[in-house]
Design an enzyme around this catalytic site. Structure first.
Site, PDB file in Angstrom:
ATOM      1  CE  LYS A 132      -1.794   1.575   3.999  1.00  0.00           C
ATOM      2  NZ  LYS A 132      -1.543   2.993   4.313  1.00  0.00           N
ATOM      3  CG  ASN A 133       2.209   2.640   3.538  1.00  0.00           C
ATOM      4  OD1 ASN A 133       1.043   2.924   3.223  1.00  0.00           O
ATOM      5  ND2 ASN A 133       2.560   2.391   4.772  1.00  0.00           N
TER       6      ASN A 133
ATOM      7  NE  ARG B  60      -4.152  11.380   8.029  1.00  0.00           N
ATOM      8  CZ  ARG B  60      -4.240  12.698   7.814  1.00  0.00           C
ATOM      9  NH1 ARG B  60      -5.397  13.230   7.558  1.00  0.00           N
ATOM     10  NH2 ARG B  60      -3.197  13.478   7.842  1.00  0.00           N
TER      11      ARG B  60
ATOM     12  CB  CYS C  28      -6.481  10.097  11.278  1.00  0.00           C
ATOM     13  SG  CYS C  28      -4.760   9.723  11.508  1.00  0.00           S
TER      14      CYS C  28
ATOM     15  NE  ARG D 191      -0.508  10.774   9.904  1.00  0.00           N
ATOM     16  CZ  ARG D 191      -0.909   9.719   9.193  1.00  0.00           C
ATOM     17  NH1 ARG D 191      -1.992   9.080   9.545  1.00  0.00           N
ATOM     18  NH2 ARG D 191      -0.222   9.327   8.140  1.00  0.00           N
ATOM     19  N   PRO D 192       0.329  16.477  11.042  1.00  0.00           N
ATOM     20  CG  PRO D 192       2.215  17.195  12.186  1.00  0.00           C
ATOM     21  CD  PRO D 192       1.126  16.167  12.223  1.00  0.00           C
ATOM     22  CB  ILE D 193       1.082  18.615   5.851  1.00  0.00           C
ATOM     23  CG1 ILE D 193       0.194  19.866   5.949  1.00  0.00           C
ATOM     24  CG2 ILE D 193       0.234  17.351   5.800  1.00  0.00           C
ATOM     25  CD1 ILE D 193      -0.674  20.071   4.725  1.00  0.00           C
ATOM     26  CG  ASP D 194       5.288  20.729  10.323  1.00  0.00           C
ATOM     27  OD1 ASP D 194       4.683  19.633  10.279  1.00  0.00           O
ATOM     28  OD2 ASP D 194       6.306  20.901  10.993  1.00  0.00           O
TER      29      ASP D 194
ATOM     30  CG  ASP E 283       2.879   1.578   9.439  1.00  0.00           C
ATOM     31  OD1 ASP E 283       3.188   1.783   8.253  1.00  0.00           O
ATOM     32  OD2 ASP E 283       2.523   2.470  10.221  1.00  0.00           O
TER      33      ASP E 283
ATOM     34  CB  VAL F  84       6.950   6.875  14.477  1.00  0.00           C
ATOM     35  CG1 VAL F  84       6.606   7.514  13.136  1.00  0.00           C
ATOM     36  CG2 VAL F  84       8.259   6.098  14.395  1.00  0.00           C
TER      37      VAL F  84
ATOM     38  NE  ARG G  57      -7.153   4.270   5.211  1.00  0.00           N
ATOM     39  CZ  ARG G  57      -6.461   5.164   5.920  1.00  0.00           C
ATOM     40  NH1 ARG G  57      -6.848   5.510   7.123  1.00  0.00           N
ATOM     41  NH2 ARG G  57      -5.380   5.724   5.410  1.00  0.00           N
TER      42      ARG G  57
HETATM   43  C1  EPZ Z   1       3.778   7.031   6.153  1.00  0.00           C
HETATM   44  O1  EPZ Z   1       2.954   8.042   6.712  1.00  0.00           O
HETATM   45  C2  EPZ Z   1       2.890   5.800   6.052  1.00  0.00           C
HETATM   46  N1  EPZ Z   1       1.752   6.075   5.171  1.00  0.00           N
HETATM   47  C3  EPZ Z   1       2.384   5.417   7.442  1.00  0.00           C
HETATM   48  O2  EPZ Z   1       1.636   4.209   7.295  1.00  0.00           O
HETATM   49  C4  EPZ Z   1       3.590   5.133   8.338  1.00  0.00           C
HETATM   50  O3  EPZ Z   1       3.135   4.878   9.639  1.00  0.00           O
HETATM   51  C5  EPZ Z   1       4.511   6.368   8.364  1.00  0.00           C
HETATM   52  O4  EPZ Z   1       4.899   6.720   7.012  1.00  0.00           O
HETATM   53  C6  EPZ Z   1       5.786   6.102   9.157  1.00  0.00           C
HETATM   54  O5  EPZ Z   1       6.467   5.019   8.621  1.00  0.00           O
HETATM   55  C7  EPZ Z   1       1.951   6.015   3.830  1.00  0.00           C
HETATM   56  O6  EPZ Z   1       3.036   5.776   3.349  1.00  0.00           O
HETATM   57  C8  EPZ Z   1       0.739   6.268   2.978  1.00  0.00           C
HETATM   58  P1  EPZ Z   1       5.698  10.465   8.306  1.00  0.00           P
HETATM   59  P2  EPZ Z   1       3.479   9.576   6.758  1.00  0.00           P
HETATM   60  O7  EPZ Z   1       5.593  11.709   7.492  1.00  0.00           O
HETATM   61  O8  EPZ Z   1       4.203   9.891   5.523  1.00  0.00           O
HETATM   62  C9  EPZ Z   1       5.333  13.731  11.741  1.00  0.00           C
HETATM   63  C10 EPZ Z   1      -0.128   2.741   7.664  1.00  0.00           C
HETATM   64  O9  EPZ Z   1      -0.559   2.201   8.698  1.00  0.00           O
HETATM   65  N2  EPZ Z   1       5.241  14.720  10.651  1.00  0.00           N
HETATM   66  O10 EPZ Z   1       6.950   9.656   8.234  1.00  0.00           O
HETATM   67  O11 EPZ Z   1       2.312  10.416   7.127  1.00  0.00           O
HETATM   68  C11 EPZ Z   1       4.065  12.889  11.825  1.00  0.00           C
HETATM   69  O12 EPZ Z   1       3.075  13.555  12.573  1.00  0.00           O
HETATM   70  C12 EPZ Z   1       0.248   4.200   7.683  1.00  0.00           C
HETATM   71  O13 EPZ Z   1       0.076   2.145   6.572  1.00  0.00           O
HETATM   72  C13 EPZ Z   1       5.269  16.065  10.969  1.00  0.00           C
HETATM   73  O14 EPZ Z   1       5.361  16.442  12.132  1.00  0.00           O
HETATM   74  O15 EPZ Z   1       4.482   9.493   7.984  1.00  0.00           O
HETATM   75  C14 EPZ Z   1       4.547  11.641  12.508  1.00  0.00           C
HETATM   76  O16 EPZ Z   1       4.588  11.868  13.896  1.00  0.00           O
HETATM   77  C15 EPZ Z   1      -0.037   4.859   9.007  1.00  0.00           C
HETATM   78  N3  EPZ Z   1       5.160  16.979   9.967  1.00  0.00           N
HETATM   79  C16 EPZ Z   1       5.967  11.483  11.971  1.00  0.00           C
HETATM   80  O17 EPZ Z   1       6.355  12.778  11.464  1.00  0.00           O
HETATM   81  C17 EPZ Z   1       5.037  16.602   8.655  1.00  0.00           C
HETATM   82  O18 EPZ Z   1       4.967  17.494   7.775  1.00  0.00           O
HETATM   83  C18 EPZ Z   1       6.077  10.429  10.873  1.00  0.00           C
HETATM   84  O19 EPZ Z   1       5.336  10.857   9.815  1.00  0.00           O
HETATM   85  C19 EPZ Z   1       5.016  15.226   8.354  1.00  0.00           C
HETATM   86  C20 EPZ Z   1       5.125  14.306   9.363  1.00  0.00           C
END
Ligand code: EPZ
Length: 420
Positions: A22-23, A91, A115, A120-123, A303, A325, A395
């Site tokens: 999926k990812n 998401r 969620c 889930r910030p995107i900063d 995960d 994480v 999902r």
């Molecule tokens: C990906 O999410 C995966 N989703 C997640 O899988 C997985 O848990 C995660 O990576 C970590 O491995 C997909 O690939 C679709 P991150 P992502 O950006 O990209 C913080 C599943 O179960 N953060 O590495 O959203 C965030 O809040 C899903 O399959 C910021 O603060 O993960 C988190 O605490 C769940 N600001 C940490 O970083 C940002 O702009 C990790 O997030 C982005 C992230």
């Protein structure tokens, strides 16, 4: 809303085939916005993939699917506003940002809803694309991003964010000049995305290391790409066998990518045998609890945390789970407690004291992996477990109950509409 009904106690045996990741496929689908034509193989049949396809079609793509093969034809982007309803169901709509900016120069992304994994910030995503020349404004229906031409630059991530690494890769492919991402994510899904992008003509090096370099090109072609197997689905089945007991061969996996889960299962006295593209798990159903700390790859995957917690609930002794994480990834704990678990949360740690017997109960999936963890616990619990809100499980797991029945689990899916 559909639910699972599980009668615990059956040992598992036989073999199960793992689907595409999926990812990996979600960012690759976002990358098809920059191609004219792409053929993808080993595409899993998941609701997140279906939503992503609907969003791409809404943007003007033409997508057909035959079993696990998907054909994508891009005759031009006709819309740059992502549909709110569809984005709220998954998401990862933020992943469309890089591909849309590269192909259309603008995009409006609905505000990412919270969620159960925290807000889930995107900063990190937004700061990165701003450095590439993107102007960002808040609008009534979301975040509006616009750029005349993306500029390559050097970006150092404050955290190896998977999604941000993917978005910058997607934005950098057609940017002017070179983009360097340091402290980037090194997950296998990042490597698969780079492989897909290079096969359509991108010039990406360093994927799988903590520094990725993208040399911008002027145009991209088409390709045929096979998506890597889903290491999280594979790990979920490994843990299911460890808990229920039995002997199962899990096929179409890349053992190297399962290393953190394999070593933790061996620590818990579970036997794991590796072959070239399969692992065989053999367990008497008794496991010794151990500590886990979730970390970015190659650490123990976040995960897999809820699934391993489900295993530890009925294990011997006490184990501590440190979730580093996500800020809020223990939503499954109250549901495990309904089944008799002894878990106390202390900040980002959960202390799990194994109990003699977990009991079947009525529980609900609070997110995708929590749902999988509850199934794992239900397979070994005494009596019947009912799990609602299993749309979360859909999902990320293709035909989950069907694959589990195929190795001897007593699990059925009840369609609520059919019952009424
Ligand atoms: C990906 O999410 C995966 N989703 C997640 O899988 C997985 O848990 C995660 O990576 C970590 O491995 C997909 O690939 C679709 P991150 P992502 O950006 O990209 C913080 C599943 O179960 N953060 O590495 O959203 C965030 O809040 C899903 O399959 C910021 O603060 O993960 C988190 O605490 C769940 N600001 C940490 O970083 C940002 O702009 C990790 O997030 C982005 C992230």
């Amino acid at each position: 809303m559909d639910r699972y009904v599980i009668c615990g106690g059956e040992r598992l045996s036989g073999q199960v085939k793992i689907s595409g990741a999926k990812n990996a496929v979600l960012p690759i689908l976002a990358g098809t916005l920059m191609t004219k034509n792409a053929v993808l193989k080993n595409v899993p049949n998941l609701s997140d993939v279906a939503y992503t396809v609907e969003i791409l079609e809404n943007l003007g793509m033409n997508i057909t699917r035959e079993n696990d093969k998907m054909n994508i034809i891009n005759s031009g982007i006709v819309n740059t506003v992502l549909p709110t309803e569809l984005c709220s169901k998954m998401r990862s709509s933020i992943l469309f940002m890089g591909g849309m900016l590269a192909s259309a120069g603008e995009v409006t992304i609905p505000y990412p809803g919270g969620c159960s994994l925290g807000n889930r910030p995107i900063d990190i995503h937004l700061k990165a694309v701003e450095k590439m020349g993107v102007e960002i404004a808040e609008s009534s229906n979301g975040i509006y991003c616009k750029v005349r031409s993306l500029q390559g630059t050097k970006i150092k991530l404050p955290f190896p964010s998977v999604g941000a690494t993917e978005n910058i890769m997607l934005a950098g492919v057609l940017a002017k000049g070179e983009t360097t991402i340091s402290n980037c994510a090194i997950e296998p899904e990042i490597v698969d995305l780079a492989k897909f992008l290079n096969s359509i003509g991108a010039k990406i090096s360093g994927a799988g290391t903590d520094t990725i370099v993208i040399k911008g090109v002027n145009e991209l072609g088409g390709c045929c790409h096979r998506v890597i197997p889903d290491r999280i689905e594979a790990g979920t089945f490994m843990i299911a066998v460890a808990g229920a007991g039995g002997n199962v061969k899990i096929q179409d996996v890349i053992p190297e990518q399962l290393r953190p889960v394999i070593s933790k299962l061996k620590e818990a006295d579970v036997e794991v045998k590796e072959d070239e593209n399969s692992v065989t798990v053999c367990s008497d159903g008794f496991i010794a609890n151990t500590d886990i700390k979730t970390m970015p790859y190659p650490g123990f995957p976040t995960d897999m945390q809820a699934q391993f917690m489900g295993l530890m609930c009925g294990g011997l002794g006490t184990g501590i789970i440190n979730e580093t994480v996500f800020e809020n990834r223990f939503m499954q704990v109250p549901e495990f407690i309904k089944m008799g678990a002894d878990i106390t949360i202390e900040g980002r740690c959960a202390v799990v004291k194994g109990v003699e017997k977990m009991k079947g109960a009525k529980v609900r999936a609070t997110d995708l992996r929590a749902g999988a963890g509850l199934v794992i616990t239900g397979l070994r619990a005494e009596g019947v477990t009912e799990i609602t809100d299993i749309h979360y499980i859909d999902r990320g797991y293709e035909n989950f109950d069907g694959k589990l029945r195929g190795i001897g689990a007593d699990i059925i899916r009840i369609n609520e509409q059919a019952v009424q």
